[in-house]
Design an enzyme around this catalytic site. Structure first.
Site, PDB file in Angstrom:
ATOM      1  N   ASP A  38      15.230  25.897  -7.512  1.00  0.00           N
ATOM      2  CA  ASP A  38      14.172  26.655  -8.176  1.00  0.00           C
ATOM      3  C   ASP A  38      13.032  25.709  -8.557  1.00  0.00           C
ATOM      4  O   ASP A  38      13.182  24.887  -9.467  1.00  0.00           O
ATOM      5  CB  ASP A  38      14.765  27.326  -9.432  1.00  0.00           C
ATOM      6  CG  ASP A  38      13.833  28.370 -10.032  1.00  0.00           C
ATOM      7  OD1 ASP A  38      12.657  28.422  -9.627  1.00  0.00           O
ATOM      8  OD2 ASP A  38      14.296  29.135 -10.907  1.00  0.00           O
TER       9      ASP A  38
ATOM     10  N   HIS B  93      10.463  26.761  -9.858  1.00  0.00           N
ATOM     11  CA  HIS B  93      10.164  27.304 -11.179  1.00  0.00           C
ATOM     12  C   HIS B  93       8.669  27.380 -11.470  1.00  0.00           C
ATOM     13  O   HIS B  93       8.252  27.440 -12.630  1.00  0.00           O
ATOM     14  CB  HIS B  93      10.863  26.417 -12.233  1.00  0.00           C
ATOM     15  CG  HIS B  93      11.364  27.163 -13.448  1.00  0.00           C
ATOM     16  ND1 HIS B  93      10.598  27.326 -14.565  1.00  0.00           N
ATOM     17  CD2 HIS B  93      12.538  27.777 -13.718  1.00  0.00           C
ATOM     18  CE1 HIS B  93      11.288  28.002 -15.482  1.00  0.00           C
ATOM     19  NE2 HIS B  93      12.466  28.292 -14.985  1.00  0.00           N
TER      20      HIS B  93
ATOM     21  N   GLU C 274      12.854  28.324  -4.439  1.00  0.00           N
ATOM     22  CA  GLU C 274      12.359  29.445  -5.242  1.00  0.00           C
ATOM     23  C   GLU C 274      11.052  29.099  -5.944  1.00  0.00           C
ATOM     24  O   GLU C 274      10.895  27.995  -6.457  1.00  0.00           O
ATOM     25  CB  GLU C 274      13.442  29.786  -6.280  1.00  0.00           C
ATOM     26  CG  GLU C 274      13.039  30.825  -7.304  1.00  0.00           C
ATOM     27  CD  GLU C 274      14.230  31.259  -8.153  1.00  0.00           C
ATOM     28  OE1 GLU C 274      15.357  31.337  -7.604  1.00  0.00           O
ATOM     29  OE2 GLU C 274      14.048  31.518  -9.349  1.00  0.00           O
TER      30      GLU C 274
ATOM     31  N   GLU D 171      10.522  36.776  -9.351  1.00  0.00           N
ATOM     32  CA  GLU D 171      11.002  37.068 -10.707  1.00  0.00           C
ATOM     33  C   GLU D 171       9.844  37.327 -11.669  1.00  0.00           C
ATOM     34  O   GLU D 171      10.047  37.892 -12.733  1.00  0.00           O
ATOM     35  CB  GLU D 171      11.896  35.929 -11.224  1.00  0.00           C
ATOM     36  CG  GLU D 171      11.165  34.632 -11.490  1.00  0.00           C
ATOM     37  CD  GLU D 171      12.103  33.532 -11.997  1.00  0.00           C
ATOM     38  OE1 GLU D 171      12.957  33.089 -11.227  1.00  0.00           O
ATOM     39  OE2 GLU D 171      11.970  33.137 -13.154  1.00  0.00           O
TER      40      GLU D 171
ATOM     41  N   HIS E 266      16.981  38.929  -9.519  1.00  0.00           N
ATOM     42  CA  HIS E 266      16.944  37.907 -10.562  1.00  0.00           C
ATOM     43  C   HIS E 266      17.685  38.428 -11.789  1.00  0.00           C
ATOM     44  O   HIS E 266      17.500  39.574 -12.180  1.00  0.00           O
ATOM     45  CB  HIS E 266      15.471  37.673 -10.885  1.00  0.00           C
ATOM     46  CG  HIS E 266      15.182  36.714 -11.971  1.00  0.00           C
ATOM     47  ND1 HIS E 266      14.696  37.102 -13.193  1.00  0.00           N
ATOM     48  CD2 HIS E 266      15.282  35.364 -12.013  1.00  0.00           C
ATOM     49  CE1 HIS E 266      14.498  36.026 -13.937  1.00  0.00           C
ATOM     50  NE2 HIS E 266      14.837  34.958 -13.258  1.00  0.00           N
TER      51      HIS E 266
HETATM   52  O1  LIG Z   1      15.470  31.842 -11.758  1.00  0.00           O
HETATM   53  C1  LIG Z   1      15.739  31.812 -12.969  1.00  0.00           C
HETATM   54  O2  LIG Z   1      16.729  32.382 -13.417  1.00  0.00           O
HETATM   55  C2  LIG Z   1      14.803  31.097 -13.912  1.00  0.00           C
HETATM   56  O3  LIG Z   1      13.596  30.851 -13.258  1.00  0.00           O
HETATM   57  C3  LIG Z   1      14.568  31.891 -15.173  1.00  0.00           C
HETATM   58  O4  LIG Z   1      14.109  33.145 -14.848  1.00  0.00           O
HETATM   59  C4  LIG Z   1      13.495  31.292 -16.078  1.00  0.00           C
HETATM   60  O5  LIG Z   1      13.944  30.055 -16.533  1.00  0.00           O
HETATM   61  C5  LIG Z   1      13.144  32.195 -17.243  1.00  0.00           C
HETATM   62  O6  LIG Z   1      14.281  32.522 -18.000  1.00  0.00           O
HETATM   63 MG   LIG Z   2      13.624  31.193 -11.183  1.00  0.00          MG
END
Ligand SMILES: O=C(O)[C@@H](O)[C@H](O)[C@H](O)CO
Ligand SMILES: [Mg+2]
Length: 382
Positions: free
Chosen positions: A183, A185, A209, A235, A285
């Protein structure tokens, strides 16, 4: 049947639950929340629910369209998360009232179980090789890790190398065919995303991701040209209309709408169908609580192009609570060989431990994303 009442409960670690009641004694639960903004979503849930009191809970599409279209200003994380949790609760009511799991009301199941992945390393990366092997030994066939804690727009190859080393450690610990997702992120900006994607290519990742922030999705195609690794994102996208351009571009290989952020069961099923038409895979997600996961599994059951499900086991900021703490029937999530069986109980299948929810809701839960800064003092992407 009429909707008569509702209550919201902010509970640790950072979740919000919604209970919707009807005049026939059937009630349903939803999880309308976005991480770090639970109170804001809660306010939106109250506004939207007030307009649904007295209406028929079976008319879910109508309720959805009313919540979405009658407000003039639409979409976005707050409103779509509020709609999401309400939508889940209405499906739960309908399933319970009819004595059927939600997937039966959506055309029936195309699968009996779905592969799940676990998180390793929490949010800050450390000892990921060992952690991944532990997960593998516990039965998981795939994990996801965060690439990096922070990276500036142009950053050092040393930090890139650190990411590569951690991925390599997992690959070596868990073997050539273990599923590894990384991720980015949205912490990585285009200049370094190109570099990192290319450096990670030899490790045969399941996907990378959010290689760039969703507001920069037009860059995904260029990253895809540099590396064969499947690209996942979604997400932080909230409606069919958000996903429309992404799917048309052909640049995403996996989309990751969130059942608690993107309009709920009703909307995520439609987003997934749009993706199916573009031969794009779905991995819903879900770093959230048990109701959100239960909602995911119901939709996973009916979505042909779903291939893996996120679940919050292993996410460190949820660590104060187990996914199953608030559930009276924890056996509803049956893990076996890295898969979870699709629950077949009426509604969403989870029996919420209401006494505990009420108890925990008395605690102050005010989780916000920690604020990080780069070495030079500027704010880091969270
Ligand atoms: O893919 C994931 O689960 C992370 O990107 C979380 O959605 C993020 O840290 C917010 O809580
Ligand atoms: Mg994520």
């Amino acid at each position: 049947m009429k909707i008569t009442n509702y209550e919201t409960f902010a509970v640790p670690p950072r979740w919000l639950f919604l209970k919707v009641e009807t005049d026939e004694g059937v009630s349903g639960w939803g999880e309308p929340v976005i991480e770090g903004r639970a109170a804001t979503v809660e306010a939106a849930v109250h506004e939207l629910m007030d307009s649904l009191i007295g209406s028929d809970p079976f008319r879910i599409e109508d309720a959805w369209e009313k919540m979405y279209r009658s407000g003039f200003y639409r979409g976005g994380p707050i409103l779509m998360s509020a709609i999401a949790g309400i939508d889940q609760a209405l499906w739960d009511i309908k399933g319970k009232a009819l004595g059927q799991p939600v997937y039966e009301l959506m055309g029936g199941a195309v699968r009996d179980s779905i592969k799940v992945y676990s998180w390793v390393g929490g949010d800050r990366p450390s000892n990921v090789g060992e952690a991944a092997l532990e997960r593998k030994n516990a039965g998981f066939t795939a994990i996801k890790m965060n690439a990096t804690e922070e990276l500036q727009m142009i950053d050092s190859y040393e930090k890139i190398q650190e990411v590569v080393e951690r991925v390599k450690a997992i690959r070596e610990a868990c073997g050539p065919y273990f599923g590894i997702a990384v991720d980015f992120h949205g912490r990585v900006h285009k200049p370094m995303a190109k570099v990192l994607a290319k450096e990670l290519e030899p490790y045969n990742l399941m996907f990378i991701e959010e290689p760039v922030l969703p507001e920069n999705n037009e860059e995904l195609g260029k990253i895809g040209q540099l590396s064969k690794t499947p690209i996942a994102t979604g997400e932080r996208m909230f409606t069919r209309w958000d996903f429309k351009k992404l799917l048309e571009s052909g640049d995403a290989d996996v989309i990751q709408p969130d059942l608690s952020h993107a309009g709920g069961i009703t909307e995520c099923k439609k987003i997934a169908s749009m993706a199916e038409a573009y031969d794009v895979a779905v991995a819903f997600h879900c770093p959230l609580g048990p109701i959100a996961l239960a909602a995911c599994l119901q939709v996973d059951a009916t979505v042909y192009n779903a291939f893996i499900q996120e679940q919050s086991l292993g996410i460190h900021y949820n660590a104060s609570n187990d996914l199953l703490d608030y559930v009276k029937n924890p056996e509803v999530f049956e893990y076996e060989n890295g898969m979870v069986k699709i629950p077949s109980l009426p509604g969403l299948g989870v029996e919420v431990n209401e006494e505990l929810v009420r108890e925990k809701a008395k605690e102050t839960t005010n989780w916000h994303n920690p604020v990080w800064r780069h070495e030079d003092g500027s704010i880091a992407e969270w």
